[in-house]
Design a protein around this motif. Structure first.
Motif, PDB file in Angstrom:
ATOM      1  N   ALA A   7     -51.164 -41.294   3.992  1.00  0.00           N
ATOM      2  CA  ALA A   7     -51.917 -42.344   3.357  1.00  0.00           C
ATOM      3  C   ALA A   7     -53.265 -41.917   2.661  1.00  0.00           C
ATOM      4  O   ALA A   7     -54.246 -41.980   3.566  1.00  0.00           O
ATOM      5  N   LEU A  30     -48.370 -41.754   0.319  1.00  0.00           N
ATOM      6  CA  LEU A  30     -48.781 -43.268  -0.142  1.00  0.00           C
ATOM      7  C   LEU A  30     -50.052 -43.191  -0.753  1.00  0.00           C
ATOM      8  O   LEU A  30     -51.070 -42.579  -0.016  1.00  0.00           O
ATOM      9  N   ILE A  47     -48.317 -44.284  10.164  1.00  0.00           N
ATOM     10  CA  ILE A  47     -48.625 -43.262   9.242  1.00  0.00           C
ATOM     11  C   ILE A  47     -49.203 -42.152  10.170  1.00  0.00           C
ATOM     12  O   ILE A  47     -50.040 -42.348  11.276  1.00  0.00           O
ATOM     13  N   ILE A  50     -54.317 -40.128   7.763  1.00  0.00           N
ATOM     14  CA  ILE A  50     -54.798 -40.728   6.672  1.00  0.00           C
ATOM     15  C   ILE A  50     -56.168 -40.054   5.938  1.00  0.00           C
ATOM     16  O   ILE A  50     -56.819 -39.318   6.689  1.00  0.00           O
TER      17      ILE A  50
END
Ligand code: NAI
Length: 336
Positions: A7, A30, A47, A50
């Motif tokens: 993400a 994402l 997730i 990140i």
């Protein structure tokens, strides 16, 4: 095999497009334009990786929501926005982008030097008015002139290399000298006083901290030869504002090229300038108030020395490399 989920937060459309091309079908990507913080931490519950920027607040509450998180790959140099202790306790690794634009800032330094030495800014304005007279535009050669570099670190060394290409003599001041490099690149380390006295052009490339606060000040400004050019792409606080005004007013600085200016304290790192959250209006207001803005021999650029296509891509490329290397057990820019 389950896909690795990544993400990215605080991404622009351009970044999204660029990053999408860098990952294959084994990844699920994402993208969120907003920062990550406690209010949207639910987004990262499943997730694996990140990638935030500087406006996310990755505190203990956020990390508690992350059940499968293994890596935080921040797209910034600083990592104040991440609770490192908590990440460590949760066995989450953190990677950053320690450098991306040494040559970029060095090239901008020379853009400022050449604009001043060849009066490009004046010539540009004149030709817009259909005035093609040469009077008052005569420049000077950089060849054989002495460049004084304060802070011969990553950017300073690039500046020295470029200066050597112009046939300049280079002196440098740095509390941590590298004598092998000095011999290789053919420059000399000198004291600050010697540098101030003997440079035709002075350029700042040291960090701003308690030791470099007002390094050039009302006490030492008179050591500078009349007409010396002054370039600042580091931080405004390295020179005492009063000394800068005094030097320009009294032709101690015959020209000044400034990419950083007084009152810009809100900026922690350069690429903050690229996001909409930065108060560009604040910078505009500061510049309007700056007494030097209307001086013929002073050129301002709006803190843009770091901003080239390649430097911005390097930030993303380093982040992608950090992620890939983490996943394959190779070395990466590991904070913890
Ligand atoms: P660096 O850490 O590689 O080099 C800094 C050098 O300054 C080091 O060699 C250090 O020993 C030296 N230094 C420390 N204290 C000093 C002192 N009292 N006098 C003289 N030298 C001293 O840092 P880098 O990457 O070269 O960046 C330098 C500065 O440039 C940054 O701290 C930042 O403020 C500024 N910068 C500006 C950008 C812009 O867009 N205008 C972009 C990136 C950095």
């Amino acid at each position: 095999m389950p896909k690795t989920t990544i993400a990215f937060f605080e991404t622009t459309e351009k970044e999204k497009k660029y990053l999408k091309k860098k990952f294959d079908k084994n990844f699920e990507l994402l993208f969120f334009p907003e920062p990550l913080n406690a209010s949207n931490a639910g987004l990262i519950s499943n997730i694996n990786i990140i990638s935030p920027f500087i406006y996310s607040v990755i505190d203990s509450d956020v990390l508690n929501k992350a059940k499968r998180l293994k890596l935080i790959a921040t797209r910034s140099t600083g990592f104040n926005q991440i609770d490192i202790k908590k990440a460590q306790a949760k066995k989450i690794s953190v990677a950053n982008v320690p450098y991306y634009g040494e040559n970029t800032v060095a090239e901008h330094t020379f853009a400022l030097i050449l604009a001043l030495s060849r009066n490009l800014h004046k010539a540009y304005l004149r030709t817009l008015r259909n005035d093609f007279a040469l009077e008052g535009l005569q420049g000077f050669d950089l060849k054989d002139k002495t460049l004084g570099v304060i802070g011969a670190g990553s950017i300073g060394v690039h500046v020295i290399k470029i200066a050597k290409g112009f046939g300049m003599k280079v002196i440098a001041h740095d509390p941590i000298p590298n004598h092998i490099l000095a011999e290789l690149l053919d420059f000399q380390y000198v004291s600050l006083d010697e540098l101030l006295k003997n440079s035709r052009i002075i350029t700042l490339h040291c960090p701003y901290n308690s030791h470099t606060h007002h390094l050039i000040n009302m006490e030492n400004i008179d050591k500078v030869k009349k007409g010396t050019f002054f370039i600042n792409t580091a931080r405004s606080g390295v020179i005492e504002p009063k000394a800068l005004y005094y030097a320009v007013e009294n032709n101690i600085f015959g020209g000044a090229g400034l990419d950083v200016f007084e009152g810009e304290d809100l900026l922690e790192e350069e690429n903050q300038m690229l996001t909409k959250n930065v108060a560009v209006e604040h910078l505009e207001a500061l510049l309007k108030k700056n007494l030097l803005i209307r001086k013929e021999n002073v050129i301002f650029t709006p803190h843009m020395a770091f901003d080239s296509v390649e430097a911005v891509e390097r930030i993303m490329d380093t982040t992608v490399d950090n992620i890939r290397s983490f996943l394959t057990g190779k070395n990466y820019h590991k904070v913890i």
